[in-house]
Design an enzyme around this catalytic site. Sequence first.
Site, PDB file in Angstrom:
ATOM      1  N   LYS A   1      29.660  35.836  68.643  1.00 48.77           N
ATOM      2  CA  LYS A   1      30.180  36.858  67.749  1.00 48.77           C
ATOM      3  C   LYS A   1      30.698  37.973  68.606  1.00 48.77           C
ATOM      4  CE  LYS A   1      27.020  39.318  65.862  1.00 48.77           C
ATOM      5  NZ  LYS A   1      27.201  40.826  66.320  1.00 48.77           N
TER       6      LYS A   1
ATOM      7  N   HIS B   1      19.779  34.200  67.102  1.00 51.17           N
ATOM      8  CA  HIS B   1      19.145  34.195  68.321  1.00 51.17           C
ATOM      9  C   HIS B   1      18.214  32.847  68.666  1.00 51.17           C
ATOM     10  CE1 HIS B   1      19.496  38.758  67.346  1.00 51.17           C
ATOM     11  NE2 HIS B   1      20.109  38.762  68.526  1.00 51.17           N
TER      12      HIS B   1
ATOM     13  N   LEU C   1      15.239  39.606  66.184  1.00 50.13           N
ATOM     14  CA  LEU C   1      15.646  38.251  66.268  1.00 50.13           C
ATOM     15  C   LEU C   1      15.884  37.507  65.060  1.00 50.13           C
ATOM     16  CD1 LEU C   1      13.540  36.807  69.198  1.00 50.13           C
ATOM     17  CD2 LEU C   1      15.640  37.919  69.301  1.00 50.13           C
TER      18      LEU C   1
ATOM     19  N   MET D   1      18.578  42.192  72.123  1.00 50.48           N
ATOM     20  CA  MET D   1      18.076  43.467  71.966  1.00 50.48           C
ATOM     21  C   MET D   1      16.940  43.352  70.953  1.00 50.48           C
ATOM     22  SD  MET D   1      20.743  46.350  72.653  1.00 50.48           S
ATOM     23  CE  MET D   1      21.603  46.253  70.945  1.00 50.48           C
TER      24      MET D   1
ATOM     25  N   GLU E   1      18.228  33.957  63.242  1.00 50.86           N
ATOM     26  CA  GLU E   1      18.419  32.545  63.287  1.00 50.86           C
ATOM     27  C   GLU E   1      19.619  32.342  64.400  1.00 50.86           C
ATOM     28  OE1 GLU E   1      18.175  28.505  63.619  1.00 50.86           O
ATOM     29  OE2 GLU E   1      16.937  29.845  62.537  1.00 50.86           O
TER      30      GLU E   1
ATOM     31  N   GLY F   1      26.424  34.838  72.610  1.00 49.31           N
ATOM     32  CA  GLY F   1      27.201  34.359  71.278  1.00 49.31           C
ATOM     33  C   GLY F   1      28.610  34.608  71.160  1.00 49.31           C
TER      34      GLY F   1
END
EC number: 6.3.2.1
Length: 581
Positions: free
Chosen positions: A411, A298, A294, A291, A296, A409
Amino acid sequence: MEPDPTASAHAVAVVGPGRAGTTLASALAAAGHRVVGPLGREDALGDLDVDLVLLCVPDAVISSVARSLPRRDGRLVGHVSGATPLTALGDHEALSLHPLTTIPREGADLTGVTAAVAGSTPRALEVATRLAGDVGMSPVSVAEEDRAAYHAAACVASNFLVTLEGAAEALAATAGLSRERLVPLVRATVESWAERGPERALTGPIARGDEQTVAGHRAAVAERLPEHLGLFDALAAATRTLAGRPAPDPTPATDAPSRPPMRTVTTVAELRAGLAAARRAGRSIGLVPTMGALHEGHLTLVRTAAEQCEEVVVSLFVNPTQFDDAGDLAAYPRDEARDAELAAAAGASWLFAPSADVVYPPGFATRVSVSGVSEPLEGEHRGALHFDGVALVVTKLFSMVGADVAFFGQKDAQQVAVVRRVATDLDLPTRIETVPTVREPDGLAMSSRNVRLAPEDRVRALALRHGLDAVRDALLDGAGTERAVATGRSVMRDVGVEPEYLAVVDPSTFTPRDALSDHPVLVAVAARVGPVRLIDNELVGPVTGTAGRPTGVDPDADVADLVSDHTGPTGATPAPRTTGE
């Protein structure tokens, strides 16, 4: 009569009974000042009849403790943090006094230690300077705008040095040498640097231009401690700069042609036409959905995709259907030009930046809804439409791009679980790669939302990391979920952060788990810190260590490789590191 804090002797209340508070209280008392404490945060602090309240508490609670103190004319409030700005002390007349040293034990000798001092008024700065001198320290004034650089220098000199020596110790252990064998070398090196400065103290193969030996060192690190290869390369490059030596000429890669410049497209037709030739040639296509804004995390995703795929598409679309809060959507950071530059540098072939009308054209009436895994945690707190929006946009992106692999990711673990469910149920041919979370040096998970954190909230945001750590440690010590979660909530509340949820769940289905068993669990947390909503999680596994105690999951493992009952397509090779939003 108002107290006079510039008098030769001061009445000082020290709050914080840890090593710093106990040491400073003892030193101030020995210097002739009237000292109250060290007091605990739970003590009655509002009625203190003193000239100065000195907060020797964790950075994350400085603001909350300062707010609990009534403002009084003539009374100063100070802290001993190197990183926290004076603004954390609110509207008090404020000072800071940071000993530039480690305090390994209570009552440590502070004589000769540098103290960074600051004050919100000339009087406050004078008091901080005088107190530092009274206990034998050497005060130096550090301006607020220089505070971050000052504290970063301290961390490099102290914390990072320990990290370096830890890496050296681990490498030496592979050759049968203990830490004690390295200690004389470390001490002699530090003493030489202190006496002669970095340029004259530098010795070794890089200083003398012996790149053949450096190459041998690098090969040994790659073989025995590959996780430290990036650290070795960064240090070698910095050491060449210090020594004034050129970098060695890289061996040209004859079998790996360079990627053409990245192209930006905004419509589905442009994207499909651009990828048609690559598809006909059998080139692999990777997708990194983002989205924007950006960071680190990404970029690690993009670099990972570039390592595994011949064409990399980075999508840049702030999806309105997954926001339950219009204010949150409006505040989401956007900078397409910056994002394009970063994506290209990381190895993207295509930047797909469609408008909302391209993704959801007039008359659009389709929904994609996933039951079960989408309902708890994020689904409960952000509403059912949140994951419907995620499922819909991912389905559309998979169809638009036709990617062989999509990279997500850790997260956003629940989001990834929803995406896996969609890919399985709809027979989508895109494989899903999940990679671990990239973190800031202090442990905060990287997120595009972090830029919206005020300085004091940035400190408090570490509560999420600390809460996860507390739950993990309790689980590994044999506690059940209920007690482990209660411990984590307490840790977070101590710094003024109330979790929306803190839960121990199955990493595939997101159903509650009672305790560690034969399979890993996921500890997940969400909380608002100021106006910003943050999430994080950590896998905790049942692996038994040498002492028979369970240990944490390998941080480089793919979630799908860790759960035996997962569903959906998965990647065969775990990727390095990344994050989501």
